[in-house]
Write a protein that holds these residues in place. Sequence first.
Motif, mmCIF file in Angstrom:
data_model
loop_
_atom_site.group_PDB
_atom_site.id
_atom_site.type_symbol
_atom_site.label_atom_id
_atom_site.label_comp_id
_atom_site.label_asym_id
_atom_site.label_seq_id
_atom_site.Cartn_x
_atom_site.Cartn_y
_atom_site.Cartn_z
ATOM 1 N N ILE A 394 -35.789 -78.848 39.669
ATOM 2 C CA ILE A 394 -35.339 -79.802 40.695
ATOM 3 C C ILE A 394 -34.747 -81.042 40.030
ATOM 4 C CG2 ILE A 394 -36.119 -81.329 42.551
ATOM 5 C CD1 ILE A 394 -38.268 -79.112 43.170
ATOM 6 N N ALA A 395 -35.425 -81.559 38.996
ATOM 7 C CA ALA A 395 -34.943 -82.754 38.283
ATOM 8 C C ALA A 395 -33.578 -82.508 37.648
ATOM 9 C CB ALA A 395 -35.962 -83.170 37.222
ATOM 10 N N ASP A 396 -33.402 -81.324 37.051
ATOM 11 C CA ASP A 396 -32.123 -80.993 36.407
ATOM 12 C C ASP A 396 -30.987 -80.933 37.423
ATOM 13 O OD1 ASP A 396 -33.474 -80.898 34.034
ATOM 14 O OD2 ASP A 396 -33.316 -78.727 33.738
ATOM 15 N N VAL A 397 -31.277 -80.365 38.605
ATOM 16 C CA VAL A 397 -30.249 -80.292 39.652
ATOM 17 C C VAL A 397 -29.932 -81.701 40.168
ATOM 18 C CG1 VAL A 397 -29.704 -79.413 41.959
ATOM 19 C CG2 VAL A 397 -30.846 -77.923 40.312
ATOM 20 N N ILE A 436 -38.559 -59.676 32.505
ATOM 21 C CA ILE A 436 -37.638 -60.808 32.585
ATOM 22 C C ILE A 436 -38.033 -61.854 31.560
ATOM 23 C CG2 ILE A 436 -36.826 -62.708 34.041
ATOM 24 C CD1 ILE A 436 -37.241 -60.969 36.436
ATOM 25 N N ASN A 437 -37.064 -62.341 30.821
ATOM 26 C CA ASN A 437 -37.344 -63.393 29.847
ATOM 27 C C ASN A 437 -37.087 -64.751 30.498
ATOM 28 O OD1 ASN A 437 -38.273 -63.656 27.065
ATOM 29 N ND2 ASN A 437 -36.372 -64.777 26.732
ATOM 30 N N PHE A 438 -38.085 -65.615 30.420
ATOM 31 C CA PHE A 438 -37.996 -66.927 31.045
ATOM 32 C C PHE A 438 -36.965 -67.797 30.328
ATOM 33 C CE2 PHE A 438 -39.408 -71.390 30.779
ATOM 34 C CZ PHE A 438 -39.176 -71.750 32.090
ATOM 35 N N SER A 439 -35.981 -68.313 31.100
ATOM 36 C CA SER A 439 -34.974 -69.220 30.530
ATOM 37 C C SER A 439 -34.484 -70.146 31.630
ATOM 38 C CB SER A 439 -33.796 -68.429 29.949
ATOM 39 O OG SER A 439 -32.711 -69.301 29.691
ATOM 40 N N LEU A 440 -34.973 -71.387 31.611
ATOM 41 C CA LEU A 440 -34.587 -72.353 32.640
ATOM 42 C C LEU A 440 -33.087 -72.640 32.577
ATOM 43 C CD1 LEU A 440 -35.812 -74.013 34.918
ATOM 44 C CD2 LEU A 440 -36.201 -75.863 33.294
ATOM 45 N N GLU A 441 -32.550 -72.693 31.372
ATOM 46 C CA GLU A 441 -31.117 -72.968 31.193
ATOM 47 C C GLU A 441 -30.269 -71.895 31.876
ATOM 48 O OE1 GLU A 441 -27.880 -73.672 27.566
ATOM 49 O OE2 GLU A 441 -29.969 -73.228 27.096
ATOM 50 N N GLU A 442 -30.680 -70.633 31.697
ATOM 51 C CA GLU A 442 -29.935 -69.521 32.298
ATOM 52 C C GLU A 442 -30.045 -69.544 33.823
ATOM 53 O OE1 GLU A 442 -30.265 -64.695 32.379
ATOM 54 O OE2 GLU A 442 -30.825 -65.684 30.492
ATOM 55 N N MET A 443 -31.212 -69.935 34.323
ATOM 56 C CA MET A 443 -31.424 -69.961 35.773
ATOM 57 C C MET A 443 -30.520 -70.970 36.471
ATOM 58 S SD MET A 443 -35.575 -70.092 36.013
ATOM 59 C CE MET A 443 -36.627 -68.848 35.249
ATOM 60 N N THR A 445 -27.551 -72.514 35.645
ATOM 61 C CA THR A 445 -26.095 -72.635 35.528
ATOM 62 C C THR A 445 -25.421 -72.349 36.879
ATOM 63 O OG1 THR A 445 -24.116 -71.827 34.423
ATOM 64 C CG2 THR A 445 -25.880 -70.247 34.703
ATOM 65 N N PHE A 446 -24.353 -73.089 37.145
ATOM 66 C CA PHE A 446 -23.618 -72.914 38.400
ATOM 67 C C PHE A 446 -22.512 -71.877 38.255
ATOM 68 C CE2 PHE A 446 -25.937 -76.625 39.350
ATOM 69 C CZ PHE A 446 -25.915 -76.808 40.714
ATOM 70 N N THR A 450 -26.040 -66.338 39.258
ATOM 71 C CA THR A 450 -27.198 -67.204 39.467
ATOM 72 C C THR A 450 -27.303 -67.637 40.919
ATOM 73 O OG1 THR A 450 -26.013 -69.292 39.085
ATOM 74 C CG2 THR A 450 -26.881 -68.146 37.136
ATOM 75 N N GLY A 451 -28.486 -68.142 41.283
ATOM 76 C CA GLY A 451 -28.687 -68.674 42.621
ATOM 77 C C GLY A 451 -27.769 -69.846 42.924
ATOM 78 N N PRO A 452 -27.673 -70.845 41.995
ATOM 79 C CA PRO A 452 -26.776 -71.972 42.262
ATOM 80 C C PRO A 452 -25.326 -71.543 42.494
ATOM 81 C CG PRO A 452 -28.290 -72.554 40.507
ATOM 82 C CD PRO A 452 -28.521 -71.107 40.815
ATOM 83 N N TYR A 453 -24.874 -70.499 41.795
ATOM 84 C CA TYR A 453 -23.498 -70.008 41.983
ATOM 85 C C TYR A 453 -23.311 -69.492 43.407
ATOM 86 C CZ TYR A 453 -19.493 -66.819 41.720
ATOM 87 O OH TYR A 453 -18.317 -66.150 41.962
ATOM 88 N N VAL A 454 -24.264 -68.706 43.901
ATOM 89 C CA VAL A 454 -24.145 -68.158 45.259
ATOM 90 C C VAL A 454 -24.260 -69.284 46.286
ATOM 91 C CG1 VAL A 454 -25.109 -66.529 46.938
ATOM 92 C CG2 VAL A 454 -25.057 -65.913 44.514
ATOM 93 N N GLN A 455 -25.217 -70.203 46.079
ATOM 94 C CA GLN A 455 -25.385 -71.322 47.014
ATOM 95 C C GLN A 455 -24.129 -72.208 47.032
ATOM 96 O OE1 GLN A 455 -29.109 -72.633 45.209
ATOM 97 N NE2 GLN A 455 -30.162 -72.374 47.158
ATOM 98 N N TYR A 456 -23.539 -72.431 45.851
ATOM 99 C CA TYR A 456 -22.338 -73.259 45.783
ATOM 100 C C TYR A 456 -21.164 -72.576 46.504
ATOM 101 C CZ TYR A 456 -18.475 -76.051 44.033
ATOM 102 O OH TYR A 456 -17.376 -76.850 43.964
ATOM 103 N N THR A 457 -21.090 -71.261 46.375
ATOM 104 C CA THR A 457 -20.040 -70.514 47.081
ATOM 105 C C THR A 457 -20.206 -70.679 48.586
ATOM 106 O OG1 THR A 457 -19.931 -68.890 45.284
ATOM 107 C CG2 THR A 457 -19.011 -68.220 47.410
#
Length: 570
Positions: A394-397, A436-443, A445-446, A450-457
């Motif tokens: 949340i902070a990163d977003v 699944i390998n945990f990677s906050l950076e991968e999660m 990205t817009f 990724t979820g942010p990509y779909v939400q941004y679309t």
Amino acid sequence: MSYKHQVAEKIADALAQQGVENYPKETVYGMLETPPNPAMGDIAFPCFQLAKALRKAPPMIAAELAEKISGDPLRESTAVGPYINFFLDQAAVAKQVIGTILAQGSAYGDSHIGQGRKVPIDLSSPNIAKPFSMGHLRSTVIGNAIANIMEKQGYQPVRINHLGDWGTQFGKLIVAYRLWGDEAKVKAEPIKELLTLYVRFHDEAKDNPSLEDQGREWFKKLEDGDEEALHLWKWFRDESLKEFMKIYDLMNVSFDSTNGEAFYNDKMDRVVTLLEEKGLLTESDGALVVSLDEYDMPPSLIKKSDGATLYATRDLAAALYRHESYDFAKAVYVVGNEQRLHFQQLYKVLEKMGYAWARDMHHVPFGMMLKDGKKMSTRKGKVVLLEEVLSQAIADVQKVIEEKNPSLANKEEVARQVGVGAVIFHDLKNYRLNDINFSLEEMLTFEGETGPYVQYTHARACSLLRRGNFQPASAPLAEGALDSKEAWAVITLLNGFPEVIERAADNFDPSQIGKYVIDLAQSFNKFYANVRILAEEEDIKASRLQLVAAVVAVLKEGLRLLGLAAPEEM
């Protein structure tokens, strides 16, 4: 009825006219393929299997059948070698698909197959007095998505959080608290302090094995109703649940039941009695077991030699309770892959007890959440806390929003929706059996899958509707407005959404929807990049905005099924 179903019906009718049996519409539908290149057609039917029945070469069968299959929704049927390639009437399909979506909205893809019957879903189920780690994320989000999908299919899901609130580990924790605990510290940071005590117990036990004996003794006291043991256990449970609920609220996950393992303590004697009455219990080294030799499985251990009951006893009691309480259409257990044998044994024991409904019980396994390629372990203190991950996401977003769109309304709420959604989507876009390998950076990205990509679309499409002053009651589609290959690719995907939901439900596989919304977002972005939407004549613009509105409706619903919000601005 989808266009694939309509084509399957036409093929089945043509085969029946030729006297070919065993090829009803459902069988034909399962044989249909999507050509690798859209220029080859929209739907393909291979004729190899028909060679034996018709005693002809597949290319000849394809050529003869192609001539017999025509009419709405087909524009053309062409034989290419052993395949029949079908081209749909794109204008008619576009009108039907877009019209249906705009009329039905979030109800597009709904089914009544479940007829309102209940489906208890065992999900999340963390152990109390331990932190809610990234390892618990999978059961929570997979189970919640399956519940949403089952509801979409007309079932009534019952979300059950079968808390791990019983067992020897609580005897160990009581010992650790009595030796080293500090009430003020536990009250201040319950989960963190209880984890510290739990890890310390295992470290100290390496050099002092008698601690393990003390842990077992205190759990026996707990089972026997010892006042101090019960007081501490209840305190640990209450404090844990308060902490868990903060995380569930953040993820917008709720439960219909939090009956954990302890709830079944007074229901296990009945199971043992039933097994005795049915003559299924045998003795093995002082323990009571149900033999499963006929299934080439190890015996199911029901009662230890010291009289203690086990997971199997408890899960048998839970299964009986759930069937009697919910009269379920099916029961689902979203539990890690390592428990596969346990559930196989559980179902076979229930079948041996004469319960036909055991065949309606489904273990939905999943792979592990890894950190640097290794399994996370609470006991060794090697754990990534989910609450910390969600807070960081949340902070990163929030930082991205401040950089890119500081005037955005509801910044905090959008940051929560995107940050939490990123973590959930990272899990659900993958087939559940994969690790699944945990990677906050991968999660976060817009770009990419990724979820942010779909939400941004989705937000971009909403922006187009606002800028174009879209009115839902638009005129009929203008001729030629959606003739591009980019528009047709979007329409084809929109048409397939109900089938994707059906597959996801049949296979308890939310990744079907995860992959679908990525495909739809990518396809829409190609349409957006290559087709002028707003700077056109009014009727052309209105028609293209109808397609945009249909994409908005389906993306929002697809994200909702996965447990994600769909912000209209980002």
